[in-house]
Design an enzyme around this catalytic site. Sequence first.
Site, PDB file in Angstrom:
ATOM      1  CD  GLN A  84     -13.047 -29.897  19.309  1.00  0.00           C
ATOM      2  OE1 GLN A  84     -12.222 -29.000  19.244  1.00  0.00           O
ATOM      3  NE2 GLN A  84     -13.131 -30.861  18.412  1.00  0.00           N
ATOM      4  CD  GLU A 102      -2.172 -38.292  24.694  1.00  0.00           C
ATOM      5  OE1 GLU A 102      -1.126 -38.318  25.381  1.00  0.00           O
ATOM      6  OE2 GLU A 102      -2.481 -39.182  23.887  1.00  0.00           O
ATOM      7  NE  ARG A 104      -9.817 -31.639  21.654  1.00  0.00           N
ATOM      8  CZ  ARG A 104     -10.697 -32.497  21.161  1.00  0.00           C
ATOM      9  NH1 ARG A 104     -11.941 -32.495  21.624  1.00  0.00           N
ATOM     10  NH2 ARG A 104     -10.360 -33.369  20.240  1.00  0.00           N
ATOM     11  CG  ASN A 136      -3.942 -37.484  16.462  1.00  0.00           C
ATOM     12  OD1 ASN A 136      -3.336 -36.604  17.042  1.00  0.00           O
ATOM     13  ND2 ASN A 136      -4.589 -38.439  17.105  1.00  0.00           N
ATOM     14  NE  ARG A 139     -11.142 -33.278  15.586  1.00  0.00           N
ATOM     15  CZ  ARG A 139     -12.166 -32.431  15.664  1.00  0.00           C
ATOM     16  NH1 ARG A 139     -11.922 -31.174  15.938  1.00  0.00           N
ATOM     17  NH2 ARG A 139     -13.389 -32.845  15.470  1.00  0.00           N
TER      18      ARG A 139
END
Length: 305
Positions: A84, A102, A104, A136, A139
């Site tokens: 992703q 961030e 990832r 955020n 997720r």
Amino acid sequence: MSADKRNALGRGLGALLNDSEYVNGTVAKKTSPAVAAPETEGLKSVNAIKINEIEVNPFQPRTEFDEQALQELADSISVQGLIQPVTVRKTGPRSYQLISGERRLRASKLAGLTEIPAYVRTANDQQMLEMALIENIQRENLNAIEMALSFQRMIDECNLKQDELGERVSKNRSTVTNYLRLLKLPPAVQSSIRDGQITMGHARALVNVEDAAKLLFIHHQIIEKGLSVRKVEELVRELQKTPAKNSIGKPTNKPSFQAQKIQSDLASKFNSPVKLKVGQNGKGSIEIPFLSEDDLNRILEMLDW
């Protein structure tokens, strides 16, 4: 599995597409080393960007990342690459600022990647903040204090009213208000919410307690005895009915603002309902109650006794 295949997996999205470039939703042939692939913008375009050219998002609402979860993600990325893409905005010829992703990005660094797939967007500071917050919330499951701080920041920096903020994040005004009220709680209580020691339900009961000493006493009881939200609500109602009294049983005079501030700061520091008494001649005393021998030892350690 061959070494070439393992290396391909480690390079991420491009490798999964057989080293082709993914542009505008289609797979294009990879350019020769002498000709750089054109950079594209928009959420349908993926670009391979060097990690050392990406700076973190200064508007990132999340302040803590689970190290074990990051390492697990890094291990997955080492095997399969970053599937992703992150989202960035361009700030210079070879510099980008992270909008979202961030976690990832951090995991990719741990995995040893030198470049990652990214969407490049055009965004101003207000849009950066809004996108980072919304991404955020959707997720990363921010804790309640991070959520409250993010909401307050959007109100302050984006000049939004609470109902406008609610529309941005798909929450009603009362929910936004409940989060913002958490920021009125003492630092010790906010830390407990952030660390998961007390729940949002506990916190909503505590915000109704105006007396700082009583509030911190109840906070300590929640942690010490594992009180349920309903029990806390009952305790709050009982303490709200009981006025502060002096040694002969009469209501005390309201302390000065300075004395209240000192008492509140001490109560927050010791996580205990500290009592500060100051006479007209300036003399007085500080009383720090304890609930058990372990609690006494805790206070003595804080005093370096």
